[in-house]
Motif scaffolding. Sequence first.
Motif, short mmCIF file in Angstrom:
data_model
loop_
_atom_site.label_atom_id
_atom_site.label_comp_id
_atom_site.label_asym_id
_atom_site.label_seq_id
_atom_site.Cartn_x
_atom_site.Cartn_y
_atom_site.Cartn_z
N LYS A 268 0.84 -1.20 0.00
CA LYS A 268 0.00 0.00 0.00
C LYS A 268 0.88 1.26 0.00
N PRO A 269 1.63 1.49 -1.08
CA PRO A 269 2.57 2.61 -1.10
C PRO A 269 1.91 3.99 -1.04
N ALA A 270 0.62 4.07 -1.38
CA ALA A 270 -0.08 5.37 -1.35
C ALA A 270 -0.46 5.79 0.07
N LEU A 271 -0.38 4.85 1.02
CA LEU A 271 -0.79 5.14 2.40
C LEU A 271 0.42 5.03 3.33
N ASP A 272 0.58 6.03 4.20
CA ASP A 272 1.61 5.87 5.23
C ASP A 272 1.07 4.95 6.32
N ALA A 273 1.91 4.59 7.29
CA ALA A 273 1.53 3.60 8.30
C ALA A 273 0.30 4.02 9.10
N ASP A 274 0.24 5.30 9.49
CA ASP A 274 -0.90 5.77 10.29
C ASP A 274 -2.20 5.71 9.50
N THR A 275 -2.14 6.16 8.25
CA THR A 275 -3.34 6.16 7.40
C THR A 275 -3.81 4.73 7.14
N LEU A 276 -2.86 3.84 6.93
CA LEU A 276 -3.19 2.43 6.70
C LEU A 276 -3.83 1.82 7.94
N ASP A 277 -3.32 2.16 9.11
CA ASP A 277 -3.90 1.66 10.36
C ASP A 277 -5.34 2.12 10.51
N LYS A 278 -5.60 3.36 10.17
CA LYS A 278 -6.98 3.90 10.24
C LYS A 278 -7.89 3.17 9.25
N ARG A 279 -7.33 2.88 8.10
CA ARG A 279 -8.10 2.15 7.07
C ARG A 279 -8.46 0.74 7.59
N ASP A 329 -0.34 -3.42 14.66
CA ASP A 329 0.92 -2.80 14.26
C ASP A 329 1.76 -3.77 13.43
N LYS A 330 1.75 -5.03 13.83
CA LYS A 330 2.47 -6.06 13.08
C LYS A 330 1.89 -6.21 11.67
N LEU A 331 0.57 -6.17 11.60
CA LEU A 331 -0.11 -6.30 10.30
C LEU A 331 0.27 -5.13 9.39
N VAL A 332 0.23 -3.92 9.94
CA VAL A 332 0.61 -2.73 9.17
C VAL A 332 2.05 -2.86 8.69
N ASN A 333 2.93 -3.31 9.56
CA ASN A 333 4.34 -3.44 9.22
C ASN A 333 4.56 -4.42 8.07
N VAL A 334 3.84 -5.55 8.10
CA VAL A 334 3.97 -6.54 7.02
C VAL A 334 3.40 -6.00 5.71
N LEU A 335 2.29 -5.28 5.79
CA LEU A 335 1.69 -4.72 4.58
C LEU A 335 2.59 -3.65 3.95
N LYS A 336 3.31 -2.93 4.77
CA LYS A 336 4.21 -1.88 4.28
C LYS A 336 5.60 -2.41 3.94
N LYS A 337 5.94 -3.57 4.50
CA LYS A 337 7.30 -4.07 4.31
C LYS A 337 7.30 -5.60 4.35
N MET A 338 6.64 -6.20 3.37
CA MET A 338 6.56 -7.66 3.30
C MET A 338 7.92 -8.21 2.86
N PRO A 339 8.59 -9.00 3.71
CA PRO A 339 9.95 -9.44 3.38
C PRO A 339 10.00 -10.76 2.59
N LEU A 340 10.84 -10.78 1.57
CA LEU A 340 11.09 -12.00 0.79
C LEU A 340 12.60 -12.11 0.60
N HIS A 341 13.17 -13.22 1.01
CA HIS A 341 14.62 -13.38 0.94
C HIS A 341 15.04 -14.00 -0.40
N ILE A 342 15.89 -13.28 -1.13
CA ILE A 342 16.30 -13.69 -2.48
C ILE A 342 17.42 -14.73 -2.37
N SER A 343 17.21 -15.88 -2.97
CA SER A 343 18.24 -16.93 -2.94
C SER A 343 19.07 -16.97 -4.23
#
Length: 409
Positions: A268-279, A329-343
């Motif tokens: 959700k790049p159009a929303l910052d963390a606070d706005t996303l949390d409100k959503r 907060d954890k949910l917001v963090n994953v939505l804003k920064k979903m990690p995938l490790h490149i092998s």
Amino acid sequence: MSKVLIIGGGAAGMMAGIAAAYNGNEVHIFEKNEKLGKKLFITGKGRCNITNASDIENHFANILRNEKFLYSAYHALNSTDVCHMIESVGVQTKIERGNRVFPSSDKSSDVIWAFEKMLKDAGVFVHYNSEIVKVKNENNHICLTDKNNRRIIGDKCIIATGGLSYPSTGSTGDGYKFAEELGHEIKPTYPSLVPFNIKEELCKQLQGLSLKNVKLSIVDEKKKEYYSEQGEMLFTHFGISGPLVLSASCYICDKIKEHKFTAYIDLKPALDADTLDKRILKDFQKNINKNINHALDKLLPRKMIMPILELAQINPYKKVHEITKEERDKLVNVLKKMPLHISGVRSYNEAIITRGGISVKDINPKTMESKLYPDIYFAGEVLDLDAKTGGYNLQIAWSTGYLAGNSIY
């Protein structure tokens, strides 16, 4: 008039043939396949992204290595010139998102047909199933030897054999071998514009899911950022692909063995963390008594909900009204920064281009002629030149091919 021998009947080779023939030369193209433009046929998913309809400055901004070397080539033949050439024989073009140019028919075969027609009209001789194995400069003449040990003598030679990507189309690094035998430096080669292998199994769960308007960032183990762009991507059985991923690969394909890279997806790049949390809170209020896995349909594709909850370490069957602020907060963090490790990156079989190749310091940028061996020229992907997606790599092939051919009289 010179007898010009061109090795390779791809984009650069065909364009070189036309340009050399227009100058009144006797031109022969030696193509190892049974037809011309075999790699061109599969570009752009079979539609052929011919070029990019933007100015030269934008092209140079999207070329990743040695863009200054291409100054003369681009001024000899630009993207508008390429479109005019193709349209002059009856194949119409169209411009799509990002100024990408395609044939109006969406058929790469029409582009190949246009070049075949121009070659025929110019009187170029095309030798199919003709694999060259040796290039020598003998007694002020060029001598080629084919796989049947047949010798072909000419005055000039243009090597346009491509790189290593899509070897099934005939790109097997022949030009590097020829150049090296002639004393040229070969910069290390890597598959580029290529998908990533990902360690996480969730990519298999999400296989086939396409994401639009997401932001992809690539960082190493020291948190140094190598790439960050917004666009489209795709999950596959092995990892991730799509335009964003292919572009990102250009920046790390040569560093993949030295560093541990992580891809972060901002869903959700159009929303910052606070706005996303409100959503999210708003969605929660509408689904207060539901399990959380049934309360995120408006926020995420259905296929993503369970993997995202797993990454956020939230029980998918927990009631929405039981979700804590910490879990949110954890949910917001994953939505804003979903990690995938490149092998790693995929092989040359899936790489659109090859990074690296013949060092341009040994090539005259005003003619594409070798500085070491007069009368031998190089064009296209065989050179250490590469760019992002969007038609830029084909324009490199067209421009260098044209300049090489046009420099021979």
